[in-house]
Structures are given as structure tokens and as C-alpha cells.
Design a protein around this motif. Structure first.
Motif, PDB file in Angstrom:
ATOM      1  N   TYR A  32       0.874  -1.175   0.000  1.00 33.90           N
ATOM      2  CA  TYR A  32       0.000   0.000   0.000  1.00 33.90           C
ATOM      3  C   TYR A  32       0.902   1.212   0.000  1.00 33.90           C
ATOM      4  O   TYR A  32       1.859   1.281   0.777  1.00 33.90           O
ATOM      5  CB  TYR A  32      -0.886  -0.031   1.249  1.00 33.90           C
ATOM      6  N   LEU A  34       1.345   5.586  -0.439  1.00 34.00           N
ATOM      7  CA  LEU A  34       0.665   6.851  -0.201  1.00 34.00           C
ATOM      8  C   LEU A  34       1.571   7.999  -0.601  1.00 34.00           C
ATOM      9  O   LEU A  34       2.798   7.887  -0.591  1.00 34.00           O
ATOM     10  CB  LEU A  34       0.321   7.002   1.287  1.00 34.00           C
ATOM     11  N   TYR A  36       2.082  12.024   0.575  1.00 35.43           N
ATOM     12  CA  TYR A  36       1.776  13.077   1.527  1.00 35.43           C
ATOM     13  C   TYR A  36       2.375  14.374   1.010  1.00 35.43           C
ATOM     14  O   TYR A  36       3.421  14.393   0.369  1.00 35.43           O
ATOM     15  CB  TYR A  36       2.358  12.757   2.907  1.00 35.43           C
ATOM     16  N   GLY A  43       2.537  19.745   9.555  1.00 35.59           N
ATOM     17  CA  GLY A  43       2.743  18.317   9.416  1.00 35.59           C
ATOM     18  C   GLY A  43       2.343  17.832   8.046  1.00 35.59           C
ATOM     19  O   GLY A  43       1.601  18.512   7.325  1.00 35.59           O
ATOM     20  N   PRO A  44       2.814  16.659   7.647  1.00 39.48           N
ATOM     21  CA  PRO A  44       2.397  16.093   6.346  1.00 39.48           C
ATOM     22  C   PRO A  44       0.894  15.843   6.329  1.00 39.48           C
ATOM     23  O   PRO A  44       0.312  15.431   7.329  1.00 39.48           O
ATOM     24  CB  PRO A  44       3.176  14.774   6.276  1.00 39.48           C
ATOM     25  N   PHE A  46      -2.220  13.855   4.105  1.00 37.62           N
ATOM     26  CA  PHE A  46      -2.470  12.799   3.132  1.00 37.62           C
ATOM     27  C   PHE A  46      -3.017  13.375   1.831  1.00 37.62           C
ATOM     28  O   PHE A  46      -3.890  14.254   1.835  1.00 37.62           O
ATOM     29  CB  PHE A  46      -3.450  11.790   3.718  1.00 37.62           C
ATOM     30  N   PHE A  89       6.047  13.692  -0.120  1.00 37.12           N
ATOM     31  CA  PHE A  89       6.665  12.473   0.388  1.00 37.12           C
ATOM     32  C   PHE A  89       5.912  11.258  -0.141  1.00 37.12           C
ATOM     33  O   PHE A  89       4.688  11.190  -0.066  1.00 37.12           O
ATOM     34  CB  PHE A  89       6.636  12.442   1.920  1.00 37.12           C
ATOM     35  N   SER A  99      -4.378  -3.026  10.177  1.00 38.67           N
ATOM     36  CA  SER A  99      -5.138  -1.793  10.109  1.00 38.67           C
ATOM     37  C   SER A  99      -4.315  -0.579  10.533  1.00 38.67           C
ATOM     38  O   SER A  99      -4.702   0.543  10.296  1.00 38.67           O
ATOM     39  CB  SER A  99      -6.378  -1.882  10.993  1.00 38.67           C
ATOM     40  N   ALA A 100      -3.202  -0.799  11.163  1.00 37.13           N
ATOM     41  CA  ALA A 100      -2.376   0.314  11.608  1.00 37.13           C
ATOM     42  C   ALA A 100      -1.305   0.551  10.560  1.00 37.13           C
ATOM     43  O   ALA A 100      -0.474  -0.301  10.325  1.00 37.13           O
ATOM     44  CB  ALA A 100      -1.736  -0.004  12.947  1.00 37.13           C
ATOM     45  N   ARG A 101      -1.326   1.694   9.947  1.00 41.12           N
ATOM     46  CA  ARG A 101      -0.453   1.931   8.802  1.00 41.12           C
ATOM     47  C   ARG A 101       0.867   2.533   9.238  1.00 41.12           C
ATOM     48  O   ARG A 101       1.044   3.742   9.224  1.00 41.12           O
ATOM     49  CB  ARG A 101      -1.160   2.836   7.795  1.00 41.12           C
ATOM     50  N   GLN A 102       1.801   1.682   9.675  1.00 38.61           N
ATOM     51  CA  GLN A 102       3.157   2.144   9.952  1.00 38.61           C
ATOM     52  C   GLN A 102       3.827   2.390   8.615  1.00 38.61           C
ATOM     53  O   GLN A 102       3.963   1.483   7.808  1.00 38.61           O
ATOM     54  CB  GLN A 102       3.928   1.093  10.735  1.00 38.61           C
ATOM     55  N   LEU A 103       4.220   3.618   8.385  1.00 39.76           N
ATOM     56  CA  LEU A 103       4.707   4.022   7.071  1.00 39.76           C
ATOM     57  C   LEU A 103       6.217   4.165   7.029  1.00 39.76           C
ATOM     58  O   LEU A 103       6.828   4.617   7.988  1.00 39.76           O
ATOM     59  CB  LEU A 103       4.073   5.357   6.673  1.00 39.76           C
ATOM     60  N   PHE A 105       8.857   6.266   4.791  1.00 41.92           N
ATOM     61  CA  PHE A 105       8.821   7.433   3.933  1.00 41.92           C
ATOM     62  C   PHE A 105      10.083   7.557   3.091  1.00 41.92           C
ATOM     63  O   PHE A 105      11.175   7.145   3.501  1.00 41.92           O
ATOM     64  CB  PHE A 105       8.708   8.716   4.771  1.00 41.92           C
ATOM     65  N   GLY A 106       9.924   8.162   1.922  1.00 42.58           N
ATOM     66  CA  GLY A 106      11.060   8.638   1.158  1.00 42.58           C
ATOM     67  C   GLY A 106      11.541   9.966   1.717  1.00 42.58           C
ATOM     68  O   GLY A 106      10.960  10.497   2.668  1.00 42.58           O
ATOM     69  N   SER A 107      12.597  10.510   1.103  1.00 43.75           N
ATOM     70  CA  SER A 107      13.198  11.735   1.624  1.00 43.75           C
ATOM     71  C   SER A 107      12.518  13.000   1.115  1.00 43.75           C
ATOM     72  O   SER A 107      12.854  14.094   1.546  1.00 43.75           O
ATOM     73  CB  SER A 107      14.690  11.772   1.290  1.00 43.75           C
TER      74      SER A 107
ATOM     75  N   PHE B  33       1.344   7.167  16.538  1.00 41.03           N
ATOM     76  CA  PHE B  33       2.709   6.940  16.062  1.00 41.03           C
ATOM     77  C   PHE B  33       3.573   8.150  16.391  1.00 41.03           C
ATOM     78  O   PHE B  33       3.106   9.291  16.337  1.00 41.03           O
ATOM     79  CB  PHE B  33       2.731   6.756  14.539  1.00 41.03           C
ATOM     80  N   TYR B  35       7.188   9.835  14.935  1.00 43.50           N
ATOM     81  CA  TYR B  35       8.192   9.828  13.884  1.00 43.50           C
ATOM     82  C   TYR B  35       9.221  10.912  14.175  1.00 43.50           C
ATOM     83  O   TYR B  35       8.906  11.943  14.779  1.00 43.50           O
ATOM     84  CB  TYR B  35       7.568  10.110  12.506  1.00 43.50           C
ATOM     85  N   GLN B  41      15.255  15.196   5.328  1.00 39.70           N
ATOM     86  CA  GLN B  41      14.905  13.767   5.236  1.00 39.70           C
ATOM     87  C   GLN B  41      13.407  13.571   5.413  1.00 39.70           C
ATOM     88  O   GLN B  41      12.689  14.472   5.844  1.00 39.70           O
ATOM     89  CB  GLN B  41      15.650  12.975   6.313  1.00 39.70           C
ATOM     90  N   GLY B  42      12.958  12.355   5.098  1.00 36.38           N
ATOM     91  CA  GLY B  42      11.573  12.023   5.372  1.00 36.38           C
ATOM     92  C   GLY B  42      11.411  11.575   6.815  1.00 36.38           C
ATOM     93  O   GLY B  42      12.398  11.263   7.496  1.00 36.38           O
ATOM     94  N   PRO B  43      10.179  11.544   7.302  1.00 36.07           N
ATOM     95  CA  PRO B  43       9.944  11.064   8.669  1.00 36.07           C
ATOM     96  C   PRO B  43      10.382   9.608   8.832  1.00 36.07           C
ATOM     97  O   PRO B  43      10.167   8.790   7.936  1.00 36.07           O
ATOM     98  CB  PRO B  43       8.421  11.199   8.818  1.00 36.07           C
ATOM     99  N   LEU B  91       7.370  14.226  14.966  1.00 35.48           N
ATOM    100  CA  LEU B  91       5.992  14.243  14.471  1.00 35.48           C
ATOM    101  C   LEU B  91       5.181  13.155  15.172  1.00 35.48           C
ATOM    102  O   LEU B  91       5.644  12.015  15.314  1.00 35.48           O
ATOM    103  CB  LEU B  91       5.960  13.985  12.967  1.00 35.48           C
ATOM    104  N   PHE B 102      -1.234  13.651  10.753  1.00 35.49           N
ATOM    105  CA  PHE B 102      -0.066  14.163  11.462  1.00 35.49           C
ATOM    106  C   PHE B 102      -0.354  15.476  12.168  1.00 35.49           C
ATOM    107  O   PHE B 102      -1.144  16.303  11.698  1.00 35.49           O
ATOM    108  CB  PHE B 102       1.092  14.381  10.484  1.00 35.49           C
ATOM    109  N   GLY B 103       0.353  15.672  13.280  1.00 34.36           N
ATOM    110  CA  GLY B 103       0.396  16.992  13.899  1.00 34.36           C
ATOM    111  C   GLY B 103       1.441  17.853  13.218  1.00 34.36           C
ATOM    112  O   GLY B 103       2.112  17.423  12.272  1.00 34.36           O
ATOM    113  N   GLU B 104       1.579  19.071  13.713  1.00 32.73           N
ATOM    114  CA  GLU B 104       2.519  20.024  13.108  1.00 32.73           C
ATOM    115  C   GLU B 104       3.966  19.759  13.509  1.00 32.73           C
ATOM    116  O   GLU B 104       4.880  20.298  12.911  1.00 32.73           O
ATOM    117  CB  GLU B 104       2.125  21.452  13.491  1.00 32.73           C
TER     118      GLU B 104
END
Lengths: 115, 111
Positions: A32, A34, A36, A43-44, A46, A89, A99-103, A105-107, B33, B35, B41-43, B91, B102-104
Motif C-alpha cells: 500500500y 501513499l 503526503y 505536518g504532512p 495525506f 513524500f 489496520s495500523a499503517r506504519q509508514l 517514507f522517502g526523503s 505513532f 516519527y 529527510q523524510g519522517p 511528528l 499528522f500533527g505540526e
């Protein structure tokens, strides 16, 4: 060892043209994906997602394409608008997340849309 | 509130000080979560709670990092004896099912 890679740190596009942001991944367990969007000091948020059972998902001006064999996805924005200027991102998550989406991320890629 | 709230937004600490960062998730969100996002960089995943249970802390970089969510709502990320390499945006994100919100972020600068 980066499992999600965005090789372009920045991209500039003229307003009205298409923006194409690319992302590659190495973990074959990812199912899956995404995108962002992040504005400075926020914050990011979606934007759009795609499951591995699809190869395309469209939402208004935003379309995500997935090529599983190449382990590559891309985000197309058309037409691009100045308000789209942000860091984008790519993120991915494996089947095991449930169900918990631990992601992972790219840079990120800084998109600048020029008026 | 309507979104994920984090405090403080900015924290400057001297090396060796302890810091605590707070996260108020969206009401009713079971998953939470943390992060860490370094500059450019990304989170990167730190830890994950489902209600009050910390189900995954594999991303915590050292035993100086500790997170808790005692009542299954507000969470605190504590960093003991801060080091310069801890400087980053922290984050917090919450989720019911599916996407993370996400928060800020809390920007920590260790001098």
C-alpha cells in the motif's frame, strides 16, 4: 538502507503544466502506497494512495501510477497550480501492518510551481 | 480538537538536558505513532501505540528515548540526556483505520 527512495530532491514546473514526481521502493512486502504533501511548519497531510492490486488511482488533478514489476510509483499533478508548491513524500507500508499503517517514507521532493 | 495537537512547537535544549514532547491525538483514534524527521529527510518511524499498549518501539534510536500513553489518549515522548544528533522535528500521528493524520510537529534543537 533506504527502502523508499525519491531521487529528485527538487522539481520546478510552470503553472498549468504537468508535474511528475517519482518514487522507487525495494521492499517487496510493501502493498500500500501513499503520497503526503507538506507545507513549511506544518505536518504532512495525506494526498492520495494506491493499493498493490491496482496500477492507477485518480483523484481530481492527482493521479498515482504503480508499476509493481519495476517497484516504481509516480504522482502526476495536472494542471499544476502555484498552491501545489510543497514537499511531497512518498510512503509505503507492508501487508503485516494490518489496520495500523506504519509508514516508511522517502526523503521527499520539493515541488515549485512557477506562475 | 479537530486535529492532532503537539506541544511545544519549538524546544531548545542544552546538551544533557531532558525534554518531554506531548501529543494530543484526534479524539477516538486508537493508533498513535511517533516519527523523527531530520533536516532534509523524510519522517522515520520511532514507536507505535494501540490504545495504551506500546506495540512497537523498534525505531527508538537509543534507551535515552522513552514514550508512553498511559490512558490511551495523550502521549509523551521523553528524551533523556539530549545529544546534538537528537535535533529534529518530532511528528506525532494518529489513526483510526487507514491513513495517518499528522500533527505540526515539535522542533527540537540541542545546543
Amino acid at each position: 538502507d533506504q527502502q523508499v527512495k525519491q531521487n529528485s530532491p527538487s522539481l520546478s514546473v510552470q503553472e498549468g503544466r504537468i508535474s511528475i514526481l517519482n518514487c522507487d521502493y525495494t521492499n517487496s512486502m510493501f502493498d500500500y502506497f501513499l503520497w503526503y504533501k507538506k507545507y513549511p511548519a506544518e505536518g504532512p497531510t495525506f494526498l492520495i494512495s494506491i493499493s498493490s492490486i491496482k496500477d492507477k488511482n485518480e483523484d481530481g488533478r492527482f493521479t498515482v501510477f504503480l508499476n509493481k514489476s519495476a517497484k516504481h510509483l509516480s504522482l502526476h499533478i495536472v494542471p499544476s497550480q502555484p498552491g501545489d508548491s510543497a514537499v511531497y513524500f512518498c510512503a509505503a507500508t507492508p501487508v503485516s501492518s494490518g489496520s495500523a499503517r506504519q509508514l516508511t517514507f522517502g526523503s521527499g521532493t520539493q515541488l515549485t510551481v512557477l506562475p | 480538537g479537530a486535529g492532532v495537537s503537539q506541544s511545544p512547537r519549538y524546544k531548545v535544549a542544552k546538551r544533557g538536558q531532558d525534554v518531554a514532547l506531548r501529543c494530543d491525538p484526534i479524539s477516538g483514534h486508537v493508533s498513535l505513532f511517533w516519527y523523527q524527521q531530520a533536516l532534509g529527510q523524510g519522517p522515520e518511524f520511532l514507536t507505535y501505540f494501540q490504545n495504551e499498549a506500546q506495540l512497537d518501539k523498534s525505531g527508538l534510536p537509543s534507551d535515552r528515548f522513552f514514550a508512553e500513553r498511559p490512558e490511551g489518549s495523550v502521549s509523551t515522548l521523553k528524551i533523556q540526556r539530549t545529544q546534538q544528533e537528537d535535533s529534529a522535528v518530532y511528528l506525532c500521528a494518529s489513526s483510526l483505520v487507514g491513513e495517518l493524520f499528522f500533527g505540526e510537529g515539535s522542533r527540537l534543537t540541542v545546543l
